[in-house]
Structures are given as structure tokens and as C-alpha cells.
Design a protein around this motif. Structure first.
Motif, short mmCIF file in Angstrom:
data_model
loop_
_atom_site.label_atom_id
_atom_site.label_comp_id
_atom_site.label_asym_id
_atom_site.label_seq_id
_atom_site.Cartn_x
_atom_site.Cartn_y
_atom_site.Cartn_z
N LEU A 85 -5.36 11.78 -9.42
CA LEU A 85 -6.44 10.87 -9.09
C LEU A 85 -6.61 10.90 -7.57
N SER A 86 -7.84 11.01 -7.14
CA SER A 86 -8.11 11.16 -5.72
C SER A 86 -9.50 10.61 -5.42
N SER A 87 -9.75 10.21 -4.18
CA SER A 87 -11.08 9.75 -3.78
C SER A 87 -11.88 10.91 -3.25
N ASP A 88 -13.13 11.01 -3.72
CA ASP A 88 -13.99 12.08 -3.21
C ASP A 88 -14.60 11.67 -1.87
N ILE A 89 -15.53 12.46 -1.37
CA ILE A 89 -16.13 12.23 -0.06
C ILE A 89 -16.88 10.89 0.01
N PHE A 90 -17.30 10.38 -1.15
CA PHE A 90 -17.99 9.10 -1.22
C PHE A 90 -17.05 7.95 -1.59
N ARG A 91 -15.76 8.23 -1.52
CA ARG A 91 -14.70 7.26 -1.83
C ARG A 91 -14.71 6.81 -3.29
N ARG A 92 -15.29 7.63 -4.15
CA ARG A 92 -15.22 7.36 -5.59
C ARG A 92 -13.92 7.97 -6.09
N SER A 93 -13.24 7.22 -6.93
CA SER A 93 -11.98 7.71 -7.47
C SER A 93 -12.26 8.56 -8.70
N ASN A 94 -11.75 9.77 -8.70
CA ASN A 94 -11.83 10.63 -9.88
C ASN A 94 -10.74 11.68 -9.83
N LYS A 95 -10.65 12.45 -10.91
CA LYS A 95 -9.60 13.46 -10.98
C LYS A 95 -9.99 14.71 -10.22
N CYS A 96 -9.01 15.33 -9.62
CA CYS A 96 -9.24 16.64 -9.02
C CYS A 96 -7.93 17.42 -9.07
N ALA A 97 -8.03 18.71 -8.78
CA ALA A 97 -6.86 19.57 -8.83
C ALA A 97 -5.95 19.34 -7.64
N SER A 98 -4.67 19.51 -7.90
CA SER A 98 -3.67 19.51 -6.83
C SER A 98 -3.19 20.95 -6.69
N TRP A 99 -2.86 21.35 -5.48
CA TRP A 99 -2.47 22.73 -5.17
C TRP A 99 -1.17 22.75 -4.38
N ARG A 100 -0.42 23.80 -4.55
CA ARG A 100 0.83 23.97 -3.84
C ARG A 100 0.82 25.36 -3.23
N LYS A 101 1.22 25.45 -1.97
CA LYS A 101 1.29 26.77 -1.33
C LYS A 101 2.47 27.54 -1.87
N LYS A 102 2.31 28.87 -1.95
CA LYS A 102 3.38 29.75 -2.45
C LYS A 102 4.40 29.99 -1.36
#
Length: 102
Positions: A85-102
Motif C-alpha cells: 500500500l502506497s500513496s500516489d502522486i495525488f496522495r491517494r492510497s492504493n497498491k503498487c509494486a515493491s522492488w528490490r535491487k539485485k
């Protein structure tokens, strides 16, 4: 005329180099939203060009969606780490991908 809206802005090798620079500056774990904000801040004119190319309908949603999906193409640098769960550019909360560096 282009029928495929996804191709209104070209994600070429030069563009990818700019995105790689943004990825390198992010922490070891980051979200798609954090990546988009970092890209917008570092490459403001390029970000405006991207948004402008989708000005007819939902420019932020479409441009951000393309950027977020495009992260899948950098598997030599990062790996998908689930949804958060994360806030987008408009501060709306929604799901997005999480990433990890190799």
C-alpha cells in the motif's frame, strides 16, 4: 494515426538510460510510486513531455502506469518484491509494486 495509446511516447534506449540512473539513486528497496516521483524530480522536462503525450485522457494515470510496468524490463538490476500500500502522486492510497535491487 496511432491506435495504440501505449506507444504515444517512445521508451527507447536513451530513455532507459535515464531510468537506470534514477534506479541507481533509489534505496535498495523502493516502490513504483517512489520511482515515479524520483524520475519526475530528476528529469522534469522529460516527465512533462511524457505527460503531455497523454494529455487527451488521464495523462498521469497512463504515464505512471507505463513507467511502473516498464520497471519489469530492468530485471538485471531489480526484482519484483510483491505489492504494498502506497500513496500516489495525488496522495491517494492504493497498491503498487515493491522492488528490490539485485
Amino acid at each position: 494515426t496511432e491506435t495504440n495509446m501505449a506507444l504515444k511516447f517512445k521508451f527507447d534506449a536513451w530513455f532507459d538510460e535515464q531510468l537506470v540512473e534514477v534506479i541507481k539513486q533509489l534505496p535498495d528497496k523502493f516502490t513504483s510510486h517512489e520511482f515515479i516521483l524520483a524520475f519526475a524530480q530528476k528529469h522534469q522536462a522529460l516527465y512533462i513531455d511524457l505527460l503531455y503525450s497523454y494529455r487527451e485522457k488521464d495523462p498521469f494515470e497512463i504515464a505512471h502506469g507505463r513507467l511502473a510496468k516498464h520497471l519489469n524490463d530492468f530485471s538485471e538490476l531489480i526484482v519484483y518484491d510483491g505489492e504494498v500500500l502506497s500513496s500516489d502522486i495525488f496522495r491517494r492510497s492504493n497498491k503498487c509494486a515493491s522492488w528490490r535491487k539485485k
